[in-house]
Design an enzyme around this catalytic site. Sequence first.
Site, PDB file in Angstrom:
ATOM      1  N   ASN A  12       0.875  -1.172   0.000  1.00 58.73           N
ATOM      2  CA  ASN A  12       0.000   0.000   0.000  1.00 58.73           C
ATOM      3  C   ASN A  12       0.915   1.226   0.000  1.00 58.73           C
ATOM      4  O   ASN A  12       1.493   1.564   1.028  1.00 58.73           O
ATOM      5  CB  ASN A  12      -0.883  -0.050   1.257  1.00 58.73           C
ATOM      6  CG  ASN A  12      -1.718   1.195   1.428  1.00 58.73           C
ATOM      7  OD1 ASN A  12      -1.779   2.042   0.537  1.00 58.73           O
ATOM      8  ND2 ASN A  12      -2.357   1.313   2.583  1.00 58.73           N
ATOM      9  N   TRP A  13       1.015   1.850  -1.157  1.00 58.21           N
ATOM     10  CA  TRP A  13       1.938   2.998  -1.260  1.00 58.21           C
ATOM     11  C   TRP A  13       1.364   4.253  -0.610  1.00 58.21           C
ATOM     12  O   TRP A  13       2.049   5.242  -0.462  1.00 58.21           O
ATOM     13  CB  TRP A  13       2.248   3.282  -2.735  1.00 58.21           C
ATOM     14  CG  TRP A  13       3.028   2.204  -3.434  1.00 58.21           C
ATOM     15  CD1 TRP A  13       3.405   0.986  -2.940  1.00 58.21           C
ATOM     16  CD2 TRP A  13       3.529   2.246  -4.793  1.00 58.21           C
ATOM     17  NE1 TRP A  13       4.102   0.272  -3.883  1.00 58.21           N
ATOM     18  CE2 TRP A  13       4.193   1.018  -5.028  1.00 58.21           C
ATOM     19  CE3 TRP A  13       3.474   3.190  -5.822  1.00 58.21           C
ATOM     20  CZ2 TRP A  13       4.806   0.722  -6.250  1.00 58.21           C
ATOM     21  CZ3 TRP A  13       4.079   2.898  -7.038  1.00 58.21           C
ATOM     22  CH2 TRP A  13       4.739   1.681  -7.247  1.00 58.21           C
ATOM     23  N   LYS A  14       0.099   4.225  -0.275  1.00 66.16           N
ATOM     24  CA  LYS A  14      -0.586   5.395   0.302  1.00 66.16           C
ATOM     25  C   LYS A  14      -0.370   6.611  -0.606  1.00 66.16           C
ATOM     26  O   LYS A  14      -0.324   6.455  -1.822  1.00 66.16           O
ATOM     27  CB  LYS A  14      -0.116   5.630   1.742  1.00 66.16           C
ATOM     28  CG  LYS A  14      -0.222   4.347   2.581  1.00 66.16           C
ATOM     29  CD  LYS A  14      -0.100   4.565   4.045  1.00 66.16           C
ATOM     30  CE  LYS A  14      -0.232   3.232   4.764  1.00 66.16           C
ATOM     31  NZ  LYS A  14      -0.244   3.327   6.208  1.00 66.16           N
ATOM     32  N   HIS A  99      -9.491   0.815   4.670  1.00 65.73           N
ATOM     33  CA  HIS A  99      -8.234   1.015   5.400  1.00 65.73           C
ATOM     34  C   HIS A  99      -8.505   1.928   6.595  1.00 65.73           C
ATOM     35  O   HIS A  99      -9.342   2.823   6.518  1.00 65.73           O
ATOM     36  CB  HIS A  99      -7.181   1.634   4.469  1.00 65.73           C
ATOM     37  CG  HIS A  99      -5.828   1.682   5.107  1.00 65.73           C
ATOM     38  ND1 HIS A  99      -5.474   2.669   5.992  1.00 65.73           N
ATOM     39  CD2 HIS A  99      -4.765   0.837   5.017  1.00 65.73           C
ATOM     40  CE1 HIS A  99      -4.234   2.432   6.412  1.00 65.73           C
ATOM     41  NE2 HIS A  99      -3.780   1.329   5.838  1.00 65.73           N
ATOM     42  N   GLU A 101      -7.039   4.369   7.716  1.00 63.45           N
ATOM     43  CA  GLU A 101      -6.892   5.811   7.443  1.00 63.45           C
ATOM     44  C   GLU A 101      -8.151   6.351   6.760  1.00 63.45           C
ATOM     45  O   GLU A 101      -8.493   7.519   6.925  1.00 63.45           O
ATOM     46  CB  GLU A 101      -5.623   6.049   6.613  1.00 63.45           C
ATOM     47  CG  GLU A 101      -4.376   5.930   7.483  1.00 63.45           C
ATOM     48  CD  GLU A 101      -3.130   5.421   6.779  1.00 63.45           C
ATOM     49  OE1 GLU A 101      -3.071   5.470   5.541  1.00 63.45           O
ATOM     50  OE2 GLU A 101      -2.207   4.963   7.488  1.00 63.45           O
ATOM     51  N   GLU A 169      -5.394  -5.332  10.312  1.00 62.08           N
ATOM     52  CA  GLU A 169      -4.410  -4.290  10.587  1.00 62.08           C
ATOM     53  C   GLU A 169      -4.771  -3.569  11.887  1.00 62.08           C
ATOM     54  O   GLU A 169      -5.625  -2.661  11.874  1.00 62.08           O
ATOM     55  CB  GLU A 169      -4.378  -3.265   9.451  1.00 62.08           C
ATOM     56  CG  GLU A 169      -4.005  -3.832   8.103  1.00 62.08           C
ATOM     57  CD  GLU A 169      -3.398  -2.768   7.193  1.00 62.08           C
ATOM     58  OE1 GLU A 169      -2.276  -2.959   6.754  1.00 62.08           O
ATOM     59  OE2 GLU A 169      -4.056  -1.748   6.952  1.00 62.08           O
ATOM     60  N   GLY A 175       2.303   1.946  10.928  1.00 61.12           N
ATOM     61  CA  GLY A 175       3.298   3.020  10.866  1.00 61.12           C
ATOM     62  C   GLY A 175       3.972   3.335  12.184  1.00 61.12           C
ATOM     63  O   GLY A 175       4.616   4.376  12.327  1.00 61.12           O
ATOM     64  N   SER A 213       3.186  -2.346  10.408  1.00 62.55           N
ATOM     65  CA  SER A 213       4.617  -2.409  10.741  1.00 62.55           C
ATOM     66  C   SER A 213       5.285  -3.729  10.361  1.00 62.55           C
ATOM     67  O   SER A 213       6.165  -4.219  11.078  1.00 62.55           O
ATOM     68  CB  SER A 213       4.855  -2.099  12.229  1.00 62.55           C
ATOM     69  OG  SER A 213       4.479  -0.761  12.505  1.00 62.55           O
ATOM     70  N   GLY A 234       2.790  -1.205   4.301  1.00 60.14           N
ATOM     71  CA  GLY A 234       2.781   0.213   3.962  1.00 60.14           C
ATOM     72  C   GLY A 234       4.198   0.704   3.699  1.00 60.14           C
ATOM     73  O   GLY A 234       4.763   0.505   2.626  1.00 60.14           O
ATOM     74  N   GLY A 235       4.795   1.307   4.717  1.00 57.14           N
ATOM     75  CA  GLY A 235       6.107   1.940   4.580  1.00 57.14           C
ATOM     76  C   GLY A 235       7.153   1.085   3.886  1.00 57.14           C
ATOM     77  O   GLY A 235       7.862   1.549   2.969  1.00 57.14           O
TER      78      GLY A 235
HETATM   79  P1  PGA Z   1       2.767   0.129   7.675  1.00 49.45           P
HETATM   80  O1  PGA Z   1       1.312   0.375   7.063  1.00 49.45           O
HETATM   81  O2  PGA Z   1       3.319  -1.125   7.062  1.00 49.45           O
HETATM   82  O3  PGA Z   1       3.552   1.362   7.276  1.00 49.45           O
HETATM   83  O4  PGA Z   1       2.607   0.011   9.145  1.00 49.45           O
HETATM   84  C1  PGA Z   1       0.453  -0.709   6.799  1.00 49.45           C
HETATM   85  C2  PGA Z   1      -0.828  -0.210   6.187  1.00 49.45           C
HETATM   86  O5  PGA Z   1      -1.281   0.894   6.546  1.00 49.45           O
HETATM   87  O6  PGA Z   1      -1.422  -0.882   5.338  1.00 49.45           O
END
Ligand code: PGA
Length: 251
Positions: A12-14, A99, A101, A169, A175, A213, A234-235
């Site tokens: 997930n590149w956000k 998600h 967010e 998640e 994050g 994470s 994500g990251g």
């Molecule tokens: P993260 O994000 O790996 O940076 O913790 C995961 C996500 O939000 O899908």
Amino acid sequence: MAAARRPLIAGNWKMNGLVSEGRALTAELMALLNRGARPFEMLVCPPATLVSTISTAARGSVLLIGGQDCHADAKGAFTGDLSAEMLKDAGASAVIVGHSERRTLHGETDQTVRGKAMAAKRAGLTAVICIGETLEQRDAGKTLAVLEAQVLGSVPEASRAANVVVAYEPVWAIGTGRTPSPDDVAAAHTHIRKTLAQRMDNADATRILYGGSVKPENAATLLGLEDVDGALVGGASLKAADFWAIATAIG
Ligand code: PGA
């Protein structure tokens, strides 16, 4: 993990990636994937502006492309939104819905998420449906109850393993560098699968990803758990080497 469930490593590149960066990252991943058959599927979900570009760049490779969100309707007066059909048209084969967010920053409820998952099915996309408890809910001992309510509220009835993936998640793990213990992840995934059986007749074949994470250092432990069928990253998905290290931790 059951042999019938092919692991999925999803990135997930956000809100990250200009055309040049997206193209470079995709090229690196494709080069790694082209080295030979792997026992997992790899999906990247770039910002919507890059879905078409990356899909074109990845044509002929096994790399799958997805969106990060979609609207429940196919078209209409929804300024700024994108439909599942549009993502499909741009080359996507999957879309992340619900998600945390989106749930937190855009007020999405289980019902909203369910509508988006249904839209994904309508358009022929796999819905990656995200669920997860907050730290407050965890501290109150409500994790499994929250996950159960989210599965029942967000996963449409009569879903099929072919068009639904669930991503667990924990909100507090996204994050932050923190993850639940392997025992806690295992308990959550087992409970999610049990609950999924109320929504679909092939819950055993449905992939349940862990996200929050995930890094090369913890990937083998988390992805080695029985009911964990891959990761939503994500990251660490923004660096080809890290994303690849996570994927190959699966075997
Ligand atoms: P993260 O994000 O790996 O940076 O913790 C995961 C996500 O939000 O899908």
